[in-house]
Write a protein that holds these residues in place. Structure first.
Motif, PDB file in Angstrom:
ATOM      1  N   ALA A  86      33.675  36.810  43.643  1.00 22.91           N
ATOM      2  CA  ALA A  86      34.201  35.468  43.381  1.00 22.91           C
ATOM      3  C   ALA A  86      34.932  34.914  44.592  1.00 22.91           C
ATOM      4  CB  ALA A  86      35.146  35.974  42.208  1.00 22.91           C
ATOM      5  N   GLY A  87      35.469  35.635  45.397  1.00 12.90           N
ATOM      6  CA  GLY A  87      36.259  35.215  46.565  1.00 12.90           C
ATOM      7  C   GLY A  87      37.598  34.384  46.092  1.00 12.90           C
ATOM      8  N   LEU A  88      37.630  33.233  46.566  1.00  9.47           N
ATOM      9  CA  LEU A  88      38.746  32.407  46.159  1.00  9.47           C
ATOM     10  C   LEU A  88      38.129  31.389  45.185  1.00  9.47           C
ATOM     11  CD1 LEU A  88      40.832  31.840  49.296  1.00  9.47           C
ATOM     12  CD2 LEU A  88      41.352  33.547  47.333  1.00  9.47           C
ATOM     13  N   ASP A  89      37.091  31.533  44.302  1.00  8.24           N
ATOM     14  CA  ASP A  89      36.711  30.431  43.335  1.00  8.24           C
ATOM     15  C   ASP A  89      37.655  30.635  42.464  1.00  8.24           C
ATOM     16  OD1 ASP A  89      35.251  29.780  40.902  1.00  8.24           O
ATOM     17  OD2 ASP A  89      33.847  29.551  42.097  1.00  8.24           O
ATOM     18  N   THR A  90      37.857  28.872  42.081  1.00  5.94           N
ATOM     19  CA  THR A  90      39.027  28.564  40.899  1.00  5.94           C
ATOM     20  C   THR A  90      38.548  28.216  39.740  1.00  5.94           C
ATOM     21  OG1 THR A  90      38.860  26.453  41.587  1.00  5.94           O
ATOM     22  CG2 THR A  90      40.532  27.736  43.066  1.00  5.94           C
ATOM     23  N   PHE A  91      37.265  28.281  39.493  1.00 10.97           N
ATOM     24  CA  PHE A  91      36.817  28.060  38.114  1.00 10.97           C
ATOM     25  C   PHE A  91      37.493  28.705  36.901  1.00 10.97           C
ATOM     26  CE2 PHE A  91      34.419  29.230  34.180  1.00 10.97           C
ATOM     27  CZ  PHE A  91      34.247  27.931  33.826  1.00 10.97           C
ATOM     28  N   ALA A  92      37.965  29.949  37.061  1.00 13.82           N
ATOM     29  CA  ALA A  92      38.559  30.520  35.925  1.00 13.82           C
ATOM     30  C   ALA A  92      40.081  30.061  35.556  1.00 13.82           C
ATOM     31  CB  ALA A  92      38.678  31.948  36.371  1.00 13.82           C
ATOM     32  N   TYR A  93      40.369  29.183  36.775  1.00 11.50           N
ATOM     33  CA  TYR A  93      41.926  28.726  36.689  1.00 11.50           C
ATOM     34  C   TYR A  93      41.894  27.225  36.295  1.00 11.50           C
ATOM     35  CZ  TYR A  93      41.734  32.982  38.898  1.00 11.50           C
ATOM     36  OH  TYR A  93      41.537  34.340  39.007  1.00 11.50           O
ATOM     37  N   ARG A  94      40.601  26.544  36.093  1.00  9.60           N
ATOM     38  CA  ARG A  94      40.534  25.252  35.945  1.00  9.60           C
ATOM     39  C   ARG A  94      39.722  25.163  34.399  1.00  9.60           C
ATOM     40  NH1 ARG A  94      36.400  23.517  38.472  1.00  9.60           N
ATOM     41  NH2 ARG A  94      36.021  25.150  39.942  1.00  9.60           N
ATOM     42  N   ASN A  95      39.422  26.325  33.916  1.00 10.43           N
ATOM     43  CA  ASN A  95      38.591  26.430  32.678  1.00 10.43           C
ATOM     44  C   ASN A  95      39.462  25.808  31.512  1.00 10.43           C
ATOM     45  OD1 ASN A  95      37.013  27.311  30.506  1.00 10.43           O
ATOM     46  ND2 ASN A  95      37.748  29.172  30.662  1.00 10.43           N
ATOM     47  N   ARG A  96      39.170  25.256  30.813  1.00  6.84           N
ATOM     48  CA  ARG A  96      39.803  24.552  29.741  1.00  6.84           C
ATOM     49  C   ARG A  96      39.301  25.086  28.353  1.00  6.84           C
ATOM     50  NH1 ARG A  96      43.840  21.625  31.836  1.00  6.84           N
ATOM     51  NH2 ARG A  96      43.205  20.378  33.518  1.00  6.84           N
ATOM     52  N   ASN A  97      38.472  26.082  28.450  1.00  5.46           N
ATOM     53  CA  ASN A  97      37.943  26.837  27.156  1.00  5.46           C
ATOM     54  C   ASN A  97      38.598  27.994  27.036  1.00  5.46           C
ATOM     55  OD1 ASN A  97      36.664  27.785  25.003  1.00  5.46           O
ATOM     56  ND2 ASN A  97      34.755  27.471  25.699  1.00  5.46           N
ATOM     57  N   PRO A  98      39.630  28.403  26.287  1.00  5.39           N
ATOM     58  CA  PRO A  98      40.179  29.760  26.342  1.00  5.39           C
ATOM     59  C   PRO A  98      39.479  30.857  25.704  1.00  5.39           C
ATOM     60  CG  PRO A  98      41.227  28.213  24.663  1.00  5.39           C
ATOM     61  CD  PRO A  98      40.356  27.456  25.502  1.00  5.39           C
ATOM     62  N   ARG A  99      38.366  30.373  24.952  1.00  7.37           N
ATOM     63  CA  ARG A  99      37.485  31.050  24.387  1.00  7.37           C
ATOM     64  C   ARG A  99      36.382  31.693  25.306  1.00  7.37           C
ATOM     65  NH1 ARG A  99      37.909  27.326  19.855  1.00  7.37           N
ATOM     66  NH2 ARG A  99      36.274  26.260  20.692  1.00  7.37           N
ATOM     67  N   LEU A 100      36.342  30.965  26.659  1.00  9.03           N
ATOM     68  CA  LEU A 100      35.514  31.409  27.519  1.00  9.03           C
ATOM     69  C   LEU A 100      35.953  32.552  28.022  1.00  9.03           C
ATOM     70  CD1 LEU A 100      32.459  30.892  28.356  1.00  9.03           C
ATOM     71  CD2 LEU A 100      33.495  29.179  30.129  1.00  9.03           C
ATOM     72  N   ARG A 101      35.571  33.705  28.015  1.00  9.51           N
ATOM     73  CA  ARG A 101      35.705  34.898  29.033  1.00  9.51           C
ATOM     74  C   ARG A 101      35.527  34.902  30.355  1.00  9.51           C
ATOM     75  NH1 ARG A 101      36.128  40.790  27.176  1.00  9.51           N
ATOM     76  NH2 ARG A 101      38.116  40.688  28.214  1.00  9.51           N
ATOM     77  N   VAL A 102      36.207  34.782  31.445  1.00  7.85           N
ATOM     78  CA  VAL A 102      35.710  34.767  32.725  1.00  7.85           C
ATOM     79  C   VAL A 102      35.829  36.184  33.648  1.00  7.85           C
ATOM     80  CG1 VAL A 102      35.549  33.669  35.154  1.00  7.85           C
ATOM     81  CG2 VAL A 102      36.199  32.167  32.949  1.00  7.85           C
ATOM     82  N   PHE A 103      34.786  36.689  33.964  1.00  7.34           N
ATOM     83  CA  PHE A 103      35.019  38.102  34.628  1.00  7.34           C
ATOM     84  C   PHE A 103      34.681  37.944  36.220  1.00  7.34           C
ATOM     85  CE2 PHE A 103      33.876  39.058  30.386  1.00  7.34           C
ATOM     86  CZ  PHE A 103      34.543  40.186  30.008  1.00  7.34           C
TER      87      PHE A 103
END
Length: 279
Positions: A86-103
């Motif tokens: 993941a490095g410094l990927d920011t998708f998890a912190y821009r994700n608008r779907n709280p039901r989508l778990r991000v590992f």
């Protein structure tokens, strides 16, 4: 990467995404967190002879994220996202779907550094984010995910961006087999490098110089594929559909200048697997 230190390639990739937000027009990948997470970040001096990053390489880094996130948003089934390396990927912190778990799966040192960067940037970590520390040198993503609540029976979208060239061929294909053989439907987007011999002669010196620079940084490129090779390997791993996207495909898809040169021949793959529990 050096033991106990975050990946330098994670730093350079993050800087490239941040610079893309202000230096490239048109902007093909929008990431409002790219600047905050890299603000004040210094990677230290590069080894002597390290070439500066050309704008076209920075654009390819933006394109691979755009292709991946477009495919992710178009995926109707996915309930989990796994970001490998993941490095410094920011998708998890821009994700608008709280039901989508991000590992987020990454080396422990890089992951610790990232969490410090998030805190310093004032970026909150949603409850939907799960950190999964894995050193690919001695542990598989499958083993690491098994310890943090990953559900193998839930449809999952995997991202492997800017990582595949740094993995050995065996490690990469073992990861692909794990993804393709999960019980539920899966998708993966990854980018890869072609071997030097597959590139036009006039592109080879720049490619070789970049490969040498990565080796001097302690993060050498380890795996290379031609499009037919990776298609065959992914089909053998269990994927039902493999789409291979080249530089010209990306330029056409996002209405970019068709004369922009393809400096290193990087390509992007989007592969789908129906799941081992087929009807």
């Amino acid at each position: 990467m050096q033991t106990g230190r975050p990946s330098r390639t994670a730093m350079s990739s993050a800087h490239a995404r941040a610079v893309h937000q202000v230096a490239d027009s048109p902007r093909v990948f929008t990431d409002p967190l790219a600047h905050p997470i890299t603000s004040g970040l210094k990677s230290g001096p590069s080894p002597a002879g390290t070439p500066a990053m050309p704008a076209e390489v920075r654009l390819f880094m933006a394109l691979r994220h755009r292709v991946a996130e477009d495919a992710l948003h178009a995926s109707a089934l996915s309930r989990q996202v796994v970001i490998l390396g993941a490095g410094l990927d920011t998708f998890a912190y821009r994700n608008r779907n709280p039901r989508l778990r991000v590992f987020e799966v990454d080396h422990p040192a890089t992951q610790t550094w990232k969490r410090e960067r998030l805190a310093e940037a004032g970026i909150s970590v949603p409850d939907s984010v799960v950190f999964c520390p894995v050193d690919f040198a001695d542990q598989t993503a499958e083993a690491g995910l098994a310890t943090v609540g990953f559900d193998p029976c839930a449809p999952t979208f995997f991202l492997l961006l800017g990582v595949a060239p740094y993995l050995s061929r065996n490690t990469l294909l073992d990861t692909a087999r794990f993804v393709a053989r999960l019980p539920a439907p899966t998708e993966i987007v990854l980018d890869y490098n072609q071997p030097l011999s597959a590139l036009p002669p006039h592109r080879r010196p720049a490619f070789a110089a970049q490969a040498e620079a990565m080796a001097r940084m302690g993060e050498p490129w380890q795996s290379y594929f031609t499009p037919p090779e990776i298609a065959a390997e992914l089909a053998g791993a269990g994927f039902d559909h493999v789409s291979d996207i080249g530089w010209q495909d990306c330029l056409a898809r996002y209405a970019l200048d068709p004369l922009l040169p393809d400096l290193f021949g990087g390509r992007i793959v989007h592969a789908r697997a129906t799941g081992s529990e087929r009807n």
